[in-house]
Structure formats: structure tokens, C-alpha cells
Scaffold this motif. Structure first.
Motif, PDB file in Angstrom:
ATOM      1  N   LEU A   1      -0.120   3.154 -11.513  1.00 57.58           N
ATOM      2  CA  LEU A   1       1.205   3.368 -10.929  1.00 57.58           C
ATOM      3  C   LEU A   1       2.288   3.377 -12.006  1.00 57.58           C
ATOM      4  O   LEU A   1       3.240   4.152 -11.923  1.00 57.58           O
ATOM      5  CB  LEU A   1       1.520   2.277  -9.906  1.00 57.58           C
ATOM      6  CG  LEU A   1       0.956   2.491  -8.507  1.00 57.58           C
ATOM      7  CD1 LEU A   1       1.255   1.283  -7.633  1.00 57.58           C
ATOM      8  CD2 LEU A   1       1.520   3.749  -7.878  1.00 57.58           C
ATOM      9  N   HIS A  55       3.505  12.252  -5.782  1.00 60.92           N
ATOM     10  CA  HIS A  55       4.143  11.213  -4.971  1.00 60.92           C
ATOM     11  C   HIS A  55       3.208  10.721  -3.877  1.00 60.92           C
ATOM     12  O   HIS A  55       3.173   9.526  -3.571  1.00 60.92           O
ATOM     13  CB  HIS A  55       5.444  11.745  -4.342  1.00 60.92           C
ATOM     14  CG  HIS A  55       6.521  11.973  -5.349  1.00 60.92           C
ATOM     15  ND1 HIS A  55       7.087  10.953  -6.066  1.00 60.92           N
ATOM     16  CD2 HIS A  55       7.132  13.121  -5.763  1.00 60.92           C
ATOM     17  CE1 HIS A  55       8.002  11.442  -6.879  1.00 60.92           C
ATOM     18  NE2 HIS A  55       8.051  12.768  -6.720  1.00 60.92           N
ATOM     19  N   GLU A  56       2.441  11.624  -3.319  1.00 67.48           N
ATOM     20  CA  GLU A  56       1.511  11.253  -2.242  1.00 67.48           C
ATOM     21  C   GLU A  56       0.443  10.300  -2.763  1.00 67.48           C
ATOM     22  O   GLU A  56       0.122   9.301  -2.134  1.00 67.48           O
ATOM     23  CB  GLU A  56       0.865  12.519  -1.683  1.00 67.48           C
ATOM     24  CG  GLU A  56       0.008  12.284  -0.464  1.00 67.48           C
ATOM     25  CD  GLU A  56      -0.548  13.590   0.077  1.00 67.48           C
ATOM     26  OE1 GLU A  56      -1.787  13.685   0.132  1.00 67.48           O
ATOM     27  OE2 GLU A  56       0.241  14.486   0.426  1.00 67.48           O
ATOM     28  N   ARG A 101       0.666   8.356  -5.441  1.00 66.95           N
ATOM     29  CA  ARG A 101       1.289   7.072  -5.792  1.00 66.95           C
ATOM     30  C   ARG A 101       1.561   6.240  -4.551  1.00 66.95           C
ATOM     31  O   ARG A 101       1.359   5.029  -4.551  1.00 66.95           O
ATOM     32  CB  ARG A 101       2.579   7.296  -6.575  1.00 66.95           C
ATOM     33  CG  ARG A 101       2.318   7.603  -8.038  1.00 66.95           C
ATOM     34  CD  ARG A 101       3.599   7.694  -8.760  1.00 66.95           C
ATOM     35  NE  ARG A 101       4.295   8.875  -8.193  1.00 66.95           N
ATOM     36  CZ  ARG A 101       5.227   9.550  -8.807  1.00 66.95           C
ATOM     37  NH1 ARG A 101       5.641   9.173  -9.980  1.00 66.95           N
ATOM     38  NH2 ARG A 101       5.784  10.615  -8.256  1.00 66.95           N
ATOM     39  N   ASP A 102       2.030   6.878  -3.489  1.00 68.54           N
ATOM     40  CA  ASP A 102       2.292   6.144  -2.242  1.00 68.54           C
ATOM     41  C   ASP A 102       1.010   5.568  -1.661  1.00 68.54           C
ATOM     42  O   ASP A 102       0.983   4.438  -1.177  1.00 68.54           O
ATOM     43  CB  ASP A 102       2.978   7.055  -1.215  1.00 68.54           C
ATOM     44  CG  ASP A 102       4.398   7.423  -1.636  1.00 68.54           C
ATOM     45  OD1 ASP A 102       4.959   6.716  -2.509  1.00 68.54           O
ATOM     46  OD2 ASP A 102       4.928   8.402  -1.090  1.00 68.54           O
ATOM     47  N   ARG A 159       0.003   2.614  -3.870  1.00 68.29           N
ATOM     48  CA  ARG A 159       0.881   1.481  -3.581  1.00 68.29           C
ATOM     49  C   ARG A 159       0.474   0.783  -2.265  1.00 68.29           C
ATOM     50  O   ARG A 159       0.524  -0.415  -2.148  1.00 68.29           O
ATOM     51  CB  ARG A 159       2.324   1.952  -3.497  1.00 68.29           C
ATOM     52  CG  ARG A 159       3.260   1.155  -4.335  1.00 68.29           C
ATOM     53  CD  ARG A 159       4.692   1.644  -4.243  1.00 68.29           C
ATOM     54  NE  ARG A 159       5.128   2.101  -5.551  1.00 68.29           N
ATOM     55  CZ  ARG A 159       5.361   3.338  -5.895  1.00 68.29           C
ATOM     56  NH1 ARG A 159       5.248   4.309  -5.044  1.00 68.29           N
ATOM     57  NH2 ARG A 159       5.749   3.635  -7.119  1.00 68.29           N
ATOM     58  N   ALA A 160       0.072   1.591  -1.298  1.00 66.07           N
ATOM     59  CA  ALA A 160      -0.288   1.059   0.029  1.00 66.07           C
ATOM     60  C   ALA A 160      -1.567   0.229  -0.017  1.00 66.07           C
ATOM     61  O   ALA A 160      -1.699  -0.730   0.738  1.00 66.07           O
ATOM     62  CB  ALA A 160      -0.441   2.207   1.022  1.00 66.07           C
TER      63      ALA A 160
END
Length: 123
Positions: free
Chosen positions: A100, A107-108, A110-111, A114-115
Motif C-alpha cells: 500500500l 485504486h480498486e 489498493r481499496d 486496505r479492506a
């Protein structure tokens, strides 16, 4: 204070306790050839007790001894499994966090990353 499994304690919590040191020493011993020989002797003693037709008291003693060793090994195995599982999860979280920080993905992605970081802590 809530009781937590030893594997859930962090490294900075006053070092390792007596249980952690005992579990590690027991784990090292049970992985040794000496312990294998001890187990062979237990099984041989159990078989001899039955083959010689010793009184039921001695046969039960041999069986109870093997059961006790099995129960202790099961508890030790579960402890080692939990410690290994938590260590792997901490490493995966560190790798995910490093990815990260690099930020070279979409972006998808990374999201999604992160989740899932720390998802095991919510369960």
C-alpha cells in the motif's frame, strides 16, 4: 483484564511468560528423537501389558498414561498452530502494508488491499 491466548500477545508485552517458554521447550522436546523413543516405549509397554495378560489395573494404567500424553500433545500442537498462524498473519499484514505504501497499483486494488488488512482481527 480479559484472558487472551498466548499467541495473541504482542512481542512488547513484557517478553515471553512462563507458559510461552514452557510451550516452546516442550515443542522442541517433542520434536526430538528422544521423545520418539519415549513414545515407542509407552506403546511397547501397552502391548506387553496386554500380551502378558497383566491384571486389568496395569492395562488401564498403561492406557491412561498414553491418553494423558496424547492430551498434552494435542494441547501443545494447538498452541504451536496458533502461534504459527498469528506469525504468518502478521507477516502478511506487513507485506500488504508495504504494498500500500508503494502505491503503484490501481485504486480498486489498493481499496481491496486496505479492506483485507486486519480482517482476521474482526473475526
Amino acid at each position: 483484564m480479559a484472558f487472551r491466548h498466548p499467541a495473541e500477545r504482542t512481542e512488547d508485552e513484557a517478553g515471553r511468560g512462563r507458559f510461552e517458554r514452557l510451550a516452546e521447550a516442550a515443542s522442541n522436546f517433542t520434536a526430538s528423537p528422544l521423545f520418539y523413543c519415549v513414545c515407542l516405549l509407552l506403546v511397547a509397554g501397552f502391548l506387553v501389558a496386554h500380551a502378558l495378560g497383566l491384571p486389568l489395573k496395569w492395562q488401564l494404567f498403561a492406557a491412561d498414561l498414553m491418553t494423558a500424553v496424547t492430551l498434552l500433545l494435542l494441547a501443545l500442537l494447538k498452541n504451536a498452530e496458533r502461534r504459527a498462524e498469528h506469525a504468518v498473519q502478521r507477516k502478511l499484514d506487513a507485506i500488504a502494508a508495504a504494498l500500500l505504501e508503494q502505491g503503484g497499483s490501481s485504486h480498486e486494488a489498493r481499496d481491496a488491499l486496505r479492506a483485507v488488512i486486519g480482517l482476521h482481527e474482526d473475526a
